[in-house]
Design a protein around this motif. Structure first.
Motif, mmCIF file in Angstrom:
data_model
loop_
_atom_site.group_PDB
_atom_site.id
_atom_site.type_symbol
_atom_site.label_atom_id
_atom_site.label_comp_id
_atom_site.label_asym_id
_atom_site.label_seq_id
_atom_site.Cartn_x
_atom_site.Cartn_y
_atom_site.Cartn_z
ATOM 1 N N THR A 123 0.979 -1.126 -0.093
ATOM 2 C CA THR A 123 -0.063 0.019 0.016
ATOM 3 C C THR A 123 0.817 1.254 0.229
ATOM 4 O OG1 THR A 123 -1.808 -1.229 1.143
ATOM 5 C CG2 THR A 123 -2.013 1.033 1.279
ATOM 6 N N VAL A 124 0.613 2.064 -0.983
ATOM 7 C CA VAL A 124 1.165 3.295 -1.107
ATOM 8 C C VAL A 124 0.654 4.413 -0.165
ATOM 9 C CG1 VAL A 124 2.045 5.393 -2.597
ATOM 10 C CG2 VAL A 124 2.249 2.943 -3.265
ATOM 11 N N VAL A 125 1.406 4.888 0.914
ATOM 12 C CA VAL A 125 1.032 5.898 1.773
ATOM 13 C C VAL A 125 1.301 7.237 1.475
ATOM 14 C CG1 VAL A 125 0.743 6.172 4.279
ATOM 15 C CG2 VAL A 125 1.030 4.062 3.550
ATOM 16 N N VAL A 126 0.456 8.101 1.452
ATOM 17 C CA VAL A 126 0.724 9.617 1.050
ATOM 18 C C VAL A 126 0.542 10.194 2.381
ATOM 19 C CG1 VAL A 126 0.399 11.488 -0.274
ATOM 20 C CG2 VAL A 126 -0.105 9.337 -1.146
ATOM 21 N N LEU A 127 1.296 11.174 3.035
ATOM 22 C CA LEU A 127 1.139 11.884 4.019
ATOM 23 C C LEU A 127 0.526 13.434 3.465
ATOM 24 C CD1 LEU A 127 1.445 12.587 7.174
ATOM 25 C CD2 LEU A 127 3.760 13.462 6.753
ATOM 26 N N VAL A 128 -0.705 13.752 3.953
ATOM 27 C CA VAL A 128 -1.088 15.046 3.382
ATOM 28 C C VAL A 128 -1.507 16.238 4.514
ATOM 29 C CG1 VAL A 128 -3.114 15.725 2.035
ATOM 30 C CG2 VAL A 128 -2.439 13.569 1.622
ATOM 31 N N GLY A 129 -0.789 17.147 4.432
ATOM 32 C CA GLY A 129 -1.090 18.380 5.316
ATOM 33 C C GLY A 129 -2.278 19.180 4.531
ATOM 34 N N ASN A 130 -3.553 19.129 5.155
ATOM 35 C CA ASN A 130 -4.440 19.747 4.524
ATOM 36 C C ASN A 130 -4.475 21.172 5.183
ATOM 37 O OD1 ASN A 130 -6.560 20.237 2.614
ATOM 38 N ND2 ASN A 130 -8.175 19.537 4.075
#
Lengths: 216, 611
Positions: A123-130
């Motif tokens: 699983t490719v994990v993306v960290l997202v700062g919204n």
């Protein structure tokens, strides 16, 4: 059975799960991507929502269309027990935090840990700062986000669901990464992405689950 | 010199002055049309719904015979009847109330006829009024409410069903005393635990105190503090609850969640409930359930305020008429005065009533006033006496009344407003006491209902998982074709896709006023059976959208299940639709009994005798 699906043969399904603390903007991010819309008062998600959008990646050769099937989960701690139903079998996971809340970054770290332990290693994990439009209220620097992403070897984006910054770029890049890492590929039966998820823990006979897994 | 003993009929309309007469009609038919019916606009039959019909079908029992002769009554009598209708309902004496409104409507429009449904409405209203005046036994109430409480009586019905008011409270004052005590008790909780004012009354140890025994001690602050202590001074559990509430409440769409006067009260209710139930705490979705109770009791406050305002206006109109008669009979010389009075009286614009009231007060300070001011009780029976009390302060004129149009728009539906400015204006009409009472009632009643479904919200949510499985099995039995298509062909995890239906009791799927109607049935069934019945309602809803699901692709199925009745189409859903859905659910519960519904068959069978 494939005929029942509107997915065109060349569309590649990609199951994406969105995780993170409550009110960081998970639903807004998904809505911005899928409907290009922003609702200021987005009610707290109960359980999970499903949204999908197909995106053509024309600079791939040959050009491909990825159909993002997004499971937008509820953020509150009490629903955490349900999360495995959604991240199991996901091709990608967006772990979202709110740049105006340092707490939400800590929660993101714990989600990353849980994915590392329990999710498919592919699983490719993306960290997202919204909420990067709220610069004046920022509590988490870009550097902090990048450091965490580097340490955990994640993709990293700062986005704004409100003004749309980086939202499309995030998904496009995620799609490319999924393709290049071979997590998704054309010709996979789309049902496999559905069948492995959404079995509530302990509520099903293992037999039926096994039977469904055999579809893959 | 002419001696004017009577006003010329061509100038002064007969009966009471026109604006009030118009109001008299509007009071009873309010809700029939969102744009008000103004006398003598014909009523459009399509506007009559079972839900809204309650307003104009007040006190109609004798009209069930549909005496055609009454339709022939003159307009003068009609006017008087309308006037009496307003007074009668204020006096709370059923026998003396004049039966007015429906035959008034019938005489306004020949197309208006009683239907079976309307007769049913009237019957239900009869029962409800008996409930309100405390005459009705509990069982009869459950039967009534199972079919839908009249919206104008819903608050009291719910109070009785949820044990806040005694079911057999024959004495009005006893009910009032108990209610007052419970409200005071709640506000004591608020002071102690929300505002953190610790007055150590050892005699008042409650289970709330026990629930809090593990909490960090809080710094004491002055008694009756009005600002809550900062988050940092609270214990971890309190802080967690408040932080989540602060994140979640403002995200709701309705204006009630955006006005500080209401959202703070809702926050206090939820905070206290969550504190009292530490195993549950605050879970998203609890707010969706609790707010329904705030809707009901706040809506009731709006209704009461509207009635009060109507009476004020009537008092002003009566005073005006008396004043007119006095002037006309005594002033034999002042023709100009008479003309000016007549001119005033001929106003038919609602917005000019206020100026008429000013006129009354200006001409005679001793004329009758409606005595309540903004800080006193808004309850309605107080209004008969000020009509004859000339000593009352002229508070009518200083009452910080919002504009006439705001007052006219007050109704139980006002709580569903999505216009923040308009909602704020309607809230201005209420006293803070009325808001406090609504808050306390919501706490007790909502808390009671939440305790029925507590295991849906505790850790791991066992109650909910059970409901999800039961729902899946039920759909499989009721509609194997649909279940096979959804679950086996399209691989939709049905109970998960309908998670929100089960978790929030359909509060998010249906328009607000229909949720309240649905919950009438749930509350009437009571704690043992309503969760099982909810599954049948969900199954019936699934049948309702079956056509959209069968053959649809995965995404469409998921979207449809997420919002089976999208908000854009809510205008098309009316109470008849919901009544039919509930009836269908009831039929399903008979056809496909489950172990859980067997035990609750006594509850659902209450509907059978009424069907």
């Amino acid at each position: 059975m494939a005929s029942a699906s509107p997915t065109r043969a060349k569309d590649i399904p990609a199951k994406i799960v969105v995780l993170g603390e409550s009110a960081v903007g998970k639903s807004s991010l998904a809505l911005r991507f899928v409907r290009r819309d922003f609702i200021p008062n987005q009610e707290a998600t109960i359980g999970a929502s499903f949204l999908s959008r197909s995106v053509s990646l024309v600079d791939e050769s040959p050009p491909v269309t990825i159909k993002f099937e997004i499971w937008d989960t509820a953020g509150q701690e009490r629903y955490r027990a349900l999360a495995p139903m959604y991240y199991r079998g996901a091709a990608g996971a967006l772990v979202v935090y709110d740049i105006t809340s340092a707490d939400s970054l800590r929660k993101a770290e714990s989600w990353i840990g849980e994915l590392r332990r329990n999710a498919d290693p592919q699983t490719v994990v993306v960290l997202v700062g919204n909420k990067c439009d709220l610069e004046s209220m920022r509590q988490v620097s870009i550097q902090q986000g990048q450091d965490l992403a580097e340490k955990e070897e994640l993709l990293f984006y700062e986005t704004s669901a409100k003004d749309g910054t980086n939202v499309d770029a995030l998904f496009t890049n995620l799609g490319k990464t999924l393709l290049s890492r071979g997590v998704i590929a054309s010709g996979v039966d789309r049902r496999s992405t559905m069948s492995r998820n959404l079995q509530p823990p302990g509520s099903r006979t293992p037999k039926s689950e096994q039977q469904k897994r055999c579809d893959c | 010199m002419v001696q004017p003993t009577r006003p010329p009929p061509t100038i002064v309309p007969p009966g009471i002055p026109l604006p009030v007469r118009g109001e008299g009609v509007a009071y009873y038919v309010r809700g029939l049309e969102d744009h008000r019916l103004t006398y003598p606009t014909p009523l459009k039959p399509r506007d009559v719904t079972i839900d809204d019909g309650f307003r104009h079908h007040r006190r109609q029992q004798s009209l069930l015979n549909n005496d055609k002769n009454k339709h022939e009554e003159s307009h003068n009598e009609l006017d008087d009847a309308l006037l009496d209708g307003v007074v009668g309902s204020s006096a709370g004496d059923t026998n003396k109330r004049r039966v007015v409104s429906s035959f008034s409507l019938a005489s306004l429009d020949p197309r208006f006829r009683f239907s079976l449904r309307e007769a049913d409405i009237i019957q239900r209203l009869e029962v409800a009024e008996n409930v309100v005046i405390g005459r009705h036994p509990d069982e009869g109430l459950r039967q009534l409410v199972w079919r839908g409480a009249p919206p104008t009586h819903r608050a009291e019905c719910w109070r009785v069903l949820l044990d806040l008011s005694p079911a057999n409270g024959r004495q009005e004052d006893l009910r009032h005393t108990l209610l007052t005590r419970k409200r005071a008790e709640y506000h004591g909780f608020v002071q102690r635990y929300y505002y953190g004012t610790h007055q150590h009354h050892s005699s008042q140890i409650t289970d709330l105190a026990e629930a809090l025994s593990g909490m960090d001690s809080q710094p004491s602050s002055p008694f009756f503090s009005s600002t809550p202590p900062p988050l940092s001074s609270r214990g971890p559990q309190e802080r967690q609850i408040l932080q989540q509430l602060a994140l979640d409440l403002p995200r709701h769409k309705l204006s009630l969640f955006h006005d500080p006067r209401t959202v703070t009260r809702l926050e206090r209710v939820l905070f206290l409930w969550s504190l009292r139930h530490p195993a549950v705490g605050f879970v998203q979705g609890i707010d969706d359930i609790m707010v329904q109770f705030f809707f009901v009791f706040l809506g009731d406050a709006f209704e009461e305020r509207y009635k009060q305002w109507m009476l004020e206006r009537r008092a002003a109109a009566v005073a005006l008429r008396e004043q007119r008669n006095d002037l006309l009979s005594t002033s034999t010389t002042a023709t100009t005065t008479r003309n000016s009075v007549q001119r005033e009286l001929s106003f038919d614009d609602d917005n000019q009533v206020a100026s008429q009231q000013h006129h009354v007060a200006a001409v005679s300070s001793s004329s009758a006033h409606s005595g309540n001011n903004s800080t006193t009780d808004t309850s309605f029976p107080n209004f008969a006496s000020p009509l004859v009390s000339s000593a009352a302060a002229p508070s009518l004129l200083v009452f910080p009344t919002p504009t006439t149009s705001v007052m006219q728009s007050l109704s139980w539906r006002s709580v569903f407003s999505r216009d923040d400015a308009a909602f704020s204006a309607t809230l201005d009409a209420l006293t803070s006491q009325a808001l406090d009472d609504a808050e306390a009632d919501a706490y007790w009643c909502g808390g009671r209902m939440l305790s029925w479904v507590q295991e849906n919200f505790v850790s791991r949510q066992p109650g909910l998982l059970r409901m999800m499985n039961d729902f899946n099995d039920l759909v499989k039995r009721i509609d194997p074709v649909l279940h096979t298509y959804l679950c086996d062909e399209m691989l939709v995890a049905l109970p998960q896709a309908c998670f929100q239906w089960l978790h929030c009791m359909l509060t998010r799927e249906l328009p607000g006023h229909l949720v309240l109607r649905l919950w009438d049935t749930y509350l009437a069934i009571g704690p043992e059976g309503f969760r099982a019945f909810h599954l049948f309602v969900c199954s019936a809803l699934l049948q309702d959208i079956r056509k959209e699901l069968l053959g649809a692709p995965f995404d469409v199925i998921m979207t449809t299940l997420k919002s089976p009745k999208p908000e854009e189409g809510w205008a098309l859903l009316n109470v008849e639709w919901l009544d039919a859905l509930i009836a269908q659910a009831y039929v399903l519960s008979l056809k496909y009994p489950t172990p859980t519904t067997m035990s609750s068959s006594s509850a659902t069978s209450r509907g059978a005798s009424l069907a």
